[in-house]
Design a protein around this motif. Structure first.
Motif, mmCIF file in Angstrom:
data_model
loop_
_atom_site.group_PDB
_atom_site.id
_atom_site.type_symbol
_atom_site.label_atom_id
_atom_site.label_comp_id
_atom_site.label_asym_id
_atom_site.label_seq_id
_atom_site.Cartn_x
_atom_site.Cartn_y
_atom_site.Cartn_z
ATOM 1 N N PRO A 17 -13.789 -3.614 3.360
ATOM 2 C CA PRO A 17 -12.672 -2.992 4.072
ATOM 3 C C PRO A 17 -11.310 -3.399 3.531
ATOM 4 N N ASP A 18 -11.189 -4.600 2.957
ATOM 5 C CA ASP A 18 -9.902 -5.025 2.401
ATOM 6 C C ASP A 18 -9.487 -4.184 1.207
ATOM 7 N N SER A 19 -10.428 -3.476 0.604
ATOM 8 C CA SER A 19 -10.094 -2.677 -0.569
ATOM 9 C C SER A 19 -9.757 -1.227 -0.224
ATOM 10 N N TRP A 20 -9.997 -0.794 1.024
ATOM 11 C CA TRP A 20 -9.720 0.619 1.330
ATOM 12 C C TRP A 20 -9.137 0.861 2.714
ATOM 13 N N ALA A 21 -9.221 -0.075 3.631
ATOM 14 C CA ALA A 21 -8.719 0.161 4.996
ATOM 15 C C ALA A 21 -7.198 0.073 5.021
ATOM 16 N N TRP A 22 -6.566 1.034 5.656
ATOM 17 C CA TRP A 22 -5.117 1.020 5.811
ATOM 18 C C TRP A 22 -4.770 0.274 7.083
ATOM 19 N N LEU A 23 -3.792 -0.589 6.991
ATOM 20 C CA LEU A 23 -3.369 -1.380 8.135
ATOM 21 C C LEU A 23 -2.181 -0.728 8.817
ATOM 22 N N ASP A 27 3.834 -0.194 4.872
ATOM 23 C CA ASP A 27 4.475 0.916 4.175
ATOM 24 C C ASP A 27 3.806 1.123 2.812
ATOM 25 N N TYR A 28 2.683 1.817 2.825
ATOM 26 C CA TYR A 28 1.947 2.066 1.588
ATOM 27 C C TYR A 28 2.723 2.992 0.648
ATOM 28 N N ALA A 29 3.526 3.882 1.207
ATOM 29 C CA ALA A 29 4.281 4.828 0.379
ATOM 30 C C ALA A 29 5.277 4.102 -0.516
ATOM 31 N N ALA A 30 5.913 3.067 -0.011
ATOM 32 C CA ALA A 30 6.891 2.321 -0.815
ATOM 33 C C ALA A 30 6.198 1.663 -2.005
ATOM 34 N N TRP A 32 3.400 2.570 -3.345
ATOM 35 C CA TRP A 32 2.915 3.617 -4.243
ATOM 36 C C TRP A 32 4.052 4.146 -5.120
ATOM 37 N N ARG A 33 5.254 4.295 -4.549
ATOM 38 C CA ARG A 33 6.388 4.785 -5.340
ATOM 39 C C ARG A 33 6.714 3.828 -6.488
ATOM 40 N N VAL A 34 6.673 2.524 -6.230
ATOM 41 C CA VAL A 34 6.910 1.537 -7.285
ATOM 42 C C VAL A 34 5.826 1.658 -8.350
ATOM 43 N N ALA A 35 4.580 1.763 -7.922
ATOM 44 C CA ALA A 35 3.463 1.899 -8.859
ATOM 45 C C ALA A 35 3.567 3.201 -9.640
ATOM 46 N N LYS A 36 3.995 4.274 -8.988
ATOM 47 C CA LYS A 36 4.132 5.582 -9.653
ATOM 48 C C LYS A 36 5.154 5.514 -10.776
ATOM 49 N N GLN A 37 6.280 4.837 -10.523
ATOM 50 C CA GLN A 37 7.301 4.705 -11.565
ATOM 51 C C GLN A 37 6.747 3.919 -12.757
ATOM 52 N N SER A 64 -4.477 -3.412 -0.463
ATOM 53 C CA SER A 64 -4.692 -3.322 0.985
ATOM 54 C C SER A 64 -3.473 -3.717 1.801
ATOM 55 N N ARG A 65 -2.506 -4.372 1.170
ATOM 56 C CA ARG A 65 -1.290 -4.787 1.882
ATOM 57 C C ARG A 65 -0.083 -3.939 1.511
ATOM 58 N N GLY A 66 -0.321 -2.868 0.774
ATOM 59 C CA GLY A 66 0.756 -1.958 0.401
ATOM 60 C C GLY A 66 1.459 -2.319 -0.888
#
Length: 97
Positions: A17-23, A27-30, A32-37, A64-66
């Motif tokens: 669950p630590d690899s896929w569960a959203w807490l 702020d997963y979007a933030a 992801w935006r850093v990773a996307k860049q 798992s922690r964003g």
């Protein structure tokens, strides 16, 4: 099934669950935006070195922690191209004063 006798064990291990569960409240979007860049920049570098996206590409994700995560996905040809590029970089690095 792929004929692997340990298929069930591998499946159970991949259900961490630590690899896929959203807490809640993360702020997963933030992340992801850093990773996307970072992924976009890496994909541009790979392309500039002649590695096409179907061969090897960086993909944005989060942990798992964003936190931002960038994964490399590709086919054997792409990984071999990356190996060649890293070998060339290593030789160039050793030649620096």
């Amino acid at each position: 099934m792929d004929g692997d006798d340990d298929f069930g064990a591998e499946l159970a291990a991949s259900l961490d669950p630590d690899s896929w569960a959203w807490l809640p409240g993360v702020d997963y979007a933030a992340g992801w935006r850093v990773a996307k860049q970072a992924a976009d920049e890496l994909n541009n570098l790979l392309l500039a070195c002649g590695v096409e996206r179907p061969q090897l590409r960086a993909v944005a994700d989060t942990d798992s922690r964003g936190g931002p995560v960038v994964r490399l996905e590709g086919v054997a040809e792409g990984w071999l191209s990356l190996e060649e590029l890293l070998t060339l970089a290593t030789h160039s690095w050793r030649e620096l004063p």
